[in-house]
Scaffold this active site. Structure first.
Site, mmCIF file in Angstrom:
data_model
loop_
_atom_site.group_PDB
_atom_site.id
_atom_site.type_symbol
_atom_site.label_atom_id
_atom_site.label_comp_id
_atom_site.label_asym_id
_atom_site.label_seq_id
_atom_site.Cartn_x
_atom_site.Cartn_y
_atom_site.Cartn_z
ATOM 1 N N ASP A 31 0.214 -12.268 -4.756
ATOM 2 C CA ASP A 31 1.163 -11.291 -5.281
ATOM 3 C C ASP A 31 2.520 -11.971 -5.460
ATOM 4 O O ASP A 31 2.969 -12.732 -4.597
ATOM 5 C CB ASP A 31 1.269 -10.104 -4.321
ATOM 6 C CG ASP A 31 1.929 -8.899 -4.968
ATOM 7 O OD1 ASP A 31 1.226 -7.895 -5.192
ATOM 8 O OD2 ASP A 31 3.147 -8.973 -5.247
ATOM 9 N N ILE A 32 3.172 -11.678 -6.560
ATOM 10 C CA ILE A 32 4.450 -12.337 -6.860
ATOM 11 C C ILE A 32 5.564 -11.867 -5.916
ATOM 12 O O ILE A 32 6.550 -12.591 -5.707
ATOM 13 C CB ILE A 32 4.824 -12.106 -8.353
ATOM 14 C CG1 ILE A 32 5.749 -13.187 -8.854
ATOM 15 C CG2 ILE A 32 5.382 -10.710 -8.591
ATOM 16 C CD1 ILE A 32 5.906 -13.199 -10.373
ATOM 17 N N GLY A 93 1.302 5.291 -6.664
ATOM 18 C CA GLY A 93 2.086 4.088 -6.450
ATOM 19 C C GLY A 93 1.638 2.889 -7.269
ATOM 20 O O GLY A 93 2.150 1.778 -7.094
ATOM 21 N N GLN A 94 0.688 3.098 -8.187
ATOM 22 C CA GLN A 94 0.192 1.964 -8.986
ATOM 23 C C GLN A 94 1.214 1.613 -10.064
ATOM 24 O O GLN A 94 1.615 2.474 -10.854
ATOM 25 C CB GLN A 94 -1.150 2.328 -9.632
ATOM 26 C CG GLN A 94 -1.817 1.148 -10.329
ATOM 27 C CD GLN A 94 -3.192 1.493 -10.896
ATOM 28 O OE1 GLN A 94 -3.651 2.634 -10.820
ATOM 29 N NE2 GLN A 94 -3.842 0.503 -11.467
ATOM 30 N N HIS A 100 -6.748 -3.317 -9.137
ATOM 31 C CA HIS A 100 -6.547 -4.457 -8.236
ATOM 32 C C HIS A 100 -6.620 -3.999 -6.796
ATOM 33 O O HIS A 100 -6.186 -2.898 -6.453
ATOM 34 C CB HIS A 100 -5.208 -5.168 -8.505
ATOM 35 C CG HIS A 100 -4.029 -4.252 -8.582
ATOM 36 N ND1 HIS A 100 -3.726 -3.531 -9.715
ATOM 37 C CD2 HIS A 100 -3.079 -3.928 -7.661
ATOM 38 C CE1 HIS A 100 -2.636 -2.820 -9.488
ATOM 39 N NE2 HIS A 100 -2.226 -3.032 -8.242
ATOM 40 N N HIS A 102 -5.296 -4.904 -3.070
ATOM 41 C CA HIS A 102 -4.341 -5.689 -2.288
ATOM 42 C C HIS A 102 -5.039 -6.160 -1.009
ATOM 43 O O HIS A 102 -5.620 -5.345 -0.278
ATOM 44 C CB HIS A 102 -3.145 -4.839 -1.870
ATOM 45 C CG HIS A 102 -2.270 -4.373 -2.998
ATOM 46 N ND1 HIS A 102 -1.058 -4.968 -3.294
ATOM 47 C CD2 HIS A 102 -2.419 -3.374 -3.892
ATOM 48 C CE1 HIS A 102 -0.503 -4.342 -4.314
ATOM 49 N NE2 HIS A 102 -1.307 -3.366 -4.700
HETATM 50 P P1 5GP Z 1 0.619 -1.824 -7.422
HETATM 51 O O1 5GP Z 1 2.075 -1.472 -7.270
HETATM 52 O O2 5GP Z 1 0.129 -1.494 -8.818
HETATM 53 O O3 5GP Z 1 -0.284 -1.316 -6.341
HETATM 54 O O4 5GP Z 1 0.538 -3.400 -7.272
HETATM 55 C C1 5GP Z 1 0.968 -4.252 -8.284
HETATM 56 C C2 5GP Z 1 1.355 -5.539 -7.621
HETATM 57 O O5 5GP Z 1 1.423 -6.525 -8.625
HETATM 58 C C3 5GP Z 1 2.704 -5.510 -6.918
HETATM 59 O O6 5GP Z 1 2.537 -5.787 -5.532
HETATM 60 C C4 5GP Z 1 3.506 -6.587 -7.643
HETATM 61 O O7 5GP Z 1 4.316 -7.346 -6.760
HETATM 62 C C5 5GP Z 1 2.441 -7.428 -8.296
HETATM 63 N N1 5GP Z 1 2.844 -8.083 -9.539
HETATM 64 C C6 5GP Z 1 3.523 -7.508 -10.570
HETATM 65 N N2 5GP Z 1 3.700 -8.393 -11.568
HETATM 66 C C7 5GP Z 1 3.105 -9.550 -11.158
HETATM 67 C C8 5GP Z 1 2.940 -10.834 -11.771
HETATM 68 O O8 5GP Z 1 3.377 -11.104 -12.892
HETATM 69 N N3 5GP Z 1 2.282 -11.774 -11.051
HETATM 70 C C9 5GP Z 1 1.781 -11.517 -9.803
HETATM 71 N N4 5GP Z 1 1.152 -12.523 -9.191
HETATM 72 N N5 5GP Z 1 1.910 -10.321 -9.202
HETATM 73 C C10 5GP Z 1 2.558 -9.341 -9.870
#
Ligand code: 5GP
Ligand code: ZN
Length: 113
Positions: A31-32, A93-94, A100, A102
């Site tokens: 994760d970034i 929260g997506q 994906h 986590h």
């Molecule tokens: P969500 O918020 O949808 O559950 O998780 C999305 C995740 O993707 C977040 O934890 C966010 O930090 C990660 N993320 C967003 N953009 C990027 C990216 O360009 N590269 C990577 N490696 N992670 C990303």
């Protein structure tokens, strides 16, 4: 989907990612913005918007995604356990609409909101 989906672009190699696992149909990358010592995202290569789009025929894919989460956690030294979570839809929260998982382990700075 493709060009306007961030994770499809990572799958296609159009955007860089710190990959920790790749196999046919699935990739895992860091994760970034990690919120834990280990924070990896496991994703299907195929664009599936969120968990609600999974169909009966996706059962083997879903099982394998879970197995890859286990493999990644173990490979990174977290045999003792890890957090597995999936946000579903923006109300859940997506923030990236490509399914994906986590994988979080080790010290965690905060729970994701
Ligand atoms: P969500 O918020 O949808 O559950 O998780 C999305 C995740 O993707 C977040 O934890 C966010 O930090 C990660 N993320 C967003 N953009 C990027 C990216 O360009 N590269 C990577 N490696 N992670 C990303
Ligand atoms: Zn996508």
């Amino acid at each position: 989907m493709g060009s306007d989906c961030l994770f499809c672009r990572i799958v296609a190699g159009e955007l860089p990612a710190d990959e920790v696992h790749r196999e046919p149909g699935i990739i895992a990358f860091k994760d970034i913005h990690p919120v834990a010592e280990t924070h990896v995202l496991v994703i299907p290569e195929r664009h599936i918007e969120d968990l609600r789009q999974l169909q009966e025929e996706d059962a083997p894919l879903w099982l394998r995604l879970a197995q890859v989460a286990n493999v990644v956690a173990a490979d990174l030294g977290h045999e003792e356990g890890y957090r597995f979570y999936v946000s579903v839809g923006s109300a859940g929260g997506q923030t990236v609409p490509h399914l994906h998982i986590h994988v979080m382990a080790g010290s965690m700075r905060r729970l994701p909101s």
